[in-house]
Design a protein around this motif. Sequence first.
Motif, mmCIF file in Angstrom:
data_model
loop_
_atom_site.group_PDB
_atom_site.id
_atom_site.type_symbol
_atom_site.label_atom_id
_atom_site.label_comp_id
_atom_site.label_asym_id
_atom_site.label_seq_id
_atom_site.Cartn_x
_atom_site.Cartn_y
_atom_site.Cartn_z
ATOM 1 N N PHE A 71 0.579 -1.302 -0.191
ATOM 2 C CA PHE A 71 -0.284 -0.659 0.012
ATOM 3 C C PHE A 71 0.804 1.185 -0.080
ATOM 4 O O PHE A 71 0.241 2.446 -0.625
ATOM 5 N N GLY A 72 1.802 0.814 1.230
ATOM 6 C CA GLY A 72 2.510 2.655 0.918
ATOM 7 C C GLY A 72 3.138 2.844 -0.129
ATOM 8 O O GLY A 72 3.420 3.151 -1.121
ATOM 9 N N LEU A 73 3.910 1.263 -1.335
ATOM 10 C CA LEU A 73 4.491 1.951 -2.429
ATOM 11 C C LEU A 73 3.509 2.320 -3.182
ATOM 12 O O LEU A 73 4.155 3.522 -4.330
ATOM 13 N N VAL A 116 0.891 5.762 -7.173
ATOM 14 C CA VAL A 116 -0.797 5.676 -7.871
ATOM 15 C C VAL A 116 -1.955 6.742 -6.908
ATOM 16 O O VAL A 116 -1.842 7.910 -7.716
ATOM 17 N N TYR A 117 -1.393 6.422 -6.074
ATOM 18 C CA TYR A 117 -2.801 7.216 -5.236
ATOM 19 C C TYR A 117 -2.656 9.039 -5.015
ATOM 20 O O TYR A 117 -3.680 9.558 -4.210
ATOM 21 N N ARG A 118 -0.935 9.494 -4.642
ATOM 22 C CA ARG A 118 -0.817 10.734 -4.719
ATOM 23 C C ARG A 118 -1.279 11.060 -5.838
ATOM 24 O O ARG A 118 -1.316 12.146 -6.369
ATOM 25 N N LYS A 119 -0.953 10.696 -7.636
ATOM 26 C CA LYS A 119 -1.481 11.303 -8.454
ATOM 27 C C LYS A 119 -2.913 11.238 -7.926
ATOM 28 O O LYS A 119 -3.316 12.356 -8.973
ATOM 29 N N VAL A 120 -3.937 10.946 -8.092
ATOM 30 C CA VAL A 120 -5.302 11.168 -7.618
ATOM 31 C C VAL A 120 -5.487 12.280 -6.786
ATOM 32 O O VAL A 120 -6.231 13.180 -7.166
ATOM 33 N N ARG A 121 -4.509 11.730 -5.594
ATOM 34 C CA ARG A 121 -5.101 12.883 -4.396
ATOM 35 C C ARG A 121 -4.497 14.519 -5.218
ATOM 36 O O ARG A 121 -5.120 15.437 -5.377
#
Length: 612
Positions: free
Chosen positions: A335-337, A342-347
């Motif tokens: 999840f951290g990877l 990916v996730y930071r691009k969503v935010r």
Amino acid sequence: MKGFERDRERVWEIAGRVRRARSLPEAFRMTVLEKAEKPALGEKVGGRWREFSFREVYRRVEDFASGLAGLGVERGSRVAIMSANRVGWTVADVAIMSLGAATVPIFPTLGPRQVAHILEDSGARVVVVEGERQLAAVRGSGASVEHLVCMDEASAGGGVLAFSEVERRGARSRDPGWEARMLSLRREDVATLIYTSGTSGRQKGVILTHGNLLSNLEAIIEVVPITDDDVGLSILPLSHVLERTCSQFLNLVGGGTNYIAESVEKVQENLLEVRPTALLVVPRLFERVFAVIREQGTANPVRARIFESAVRTARRKYRHDAGEEAMSLARRLLFGLYDLLVYRKVRAGLGGRVRFCVSGGARLEPWLGEFFYGAGVPVAEGYGLTETSPVISVNRFEDLRFGTVGPPLPNVEVRLSGEGEILVRGPSVTPGYHNLPEENAAAFTQDGFFRTGDIGSFDEGGRLKITDRAKDIMVLDTGKNVAPQPVETALANTAHIAQAMLVGDGRKFVSALIVPDFEAVRRTLGENLPAERLCADGRVRELIRSEMEEAAAEFPEHEQPKRFALVPREWTEEEGEITPTLKLRRSAVAARYRDLIEELYAAGSSPQPARR
């Protein structure tokens, strides 16, 4: 879920202001007295953001109200606003209400025939418009209008007053009794008359009082973690009650700052500029953000596998936080990877500091909500109607359950009829429709519950689940019922389908009209072909067929489309195929493609996809 603890004293302070207020302008005035110099609204002026303090907005409200009074607007009058979102919209809205008049919102894209009905039925004699297009619609309507006020100064003149001129007139002749009369308004006074967009038939004027809207705001403040530090971006049309209550008035009485998006096309750019902390949106925004991230993340097979794993991991994070499953150390490391990849691009795509989002207006796919939660953007799906001011229920952020629209608000009663129809009673429910006594008689039960026309159920936690609109349910000739919206939403969430509408009422099986996502199809094929040729291309048909079958596989056999036809252009509001809030006008689409639908069912006894 963790992370949504609130300062209860601040919550009760804001809710208390709303509870004490007897009208919306009075609730706004209370906020002005406390937060005079804080930015209340912002909009782009000359390419740069301009902020307006609470004191400045209040002064403009007083000036415009005085100017309207000079035009003959008084208690009981009706004043229409036909404009896209802008600070002037809010100024006019509050000013109209402060005089004891009622605001009549009109979607800025409506044509003369629809405008004529709204103006004639409401009795509005003063109309505030945005520019030339709206002026033409009002003039073309033939409705009897005494005064036209235009926000675009270049379009004023020739009997049309400039918005700024009305403000200047008001500033020169301010009425010393204006504020006292505003404070004499009562909760039972009519605040607004909203004509429902509807999916068929003539629009109905929904009466909403100051008490209706204030009671809804009070309950929303109690359950949604909004604070006076929040920054919002106004995206949905203010002509719709969802944006007006949950964005405009929630910020005006809650003390937050609301920036106004320039247009739908500029939303992505405005998100990065404003960097909102709270967002009110429709599911389509999440679908578009996900589509962009998916396209970036599936450029090659290796990246595609990483992206698919990232989606699964985000959803597992939600289920872990919801107490539904454990998350191993390996998964937490993964999840951290994925948070980095990916996730930071969503935010970042939403501005980088969104604390939470509220989604309404249509069904949010549960898997999509789970993904955004895992990506660090919690989304609470809610439900409501124009007739209920609008919120009936909303998920609580401390206990999100995707696939539901959450428990009812604290001051709203909800029960189900024997047929599963959702019935609502409470202080936010409309007293009725304007000039429609027969409609009013049919709209309420004998004990005062409003008939929503929606079908639903409750889960074990008391959360409401929406099945479909009662009037949209199709009955096959086998006697089986089909709720089309969930299937349509699933189809539209695939990579190459932009819009879908099920047909089949009274038929043996269900079929689908499908508008491909032409840009996505062109990228997949690597060919820049026109839409008509793509719809006739066997490769495209096979691509759509495969996605349709996969997306519909989770539904009962009788709800799965057996045939489909491709439509070479997107359904639009301008063509009368969708409402201003992006709901399908089924009757309009069905009428336009009547021959194509008949072809689907005339293609032989064996249901194979129509080649169109």
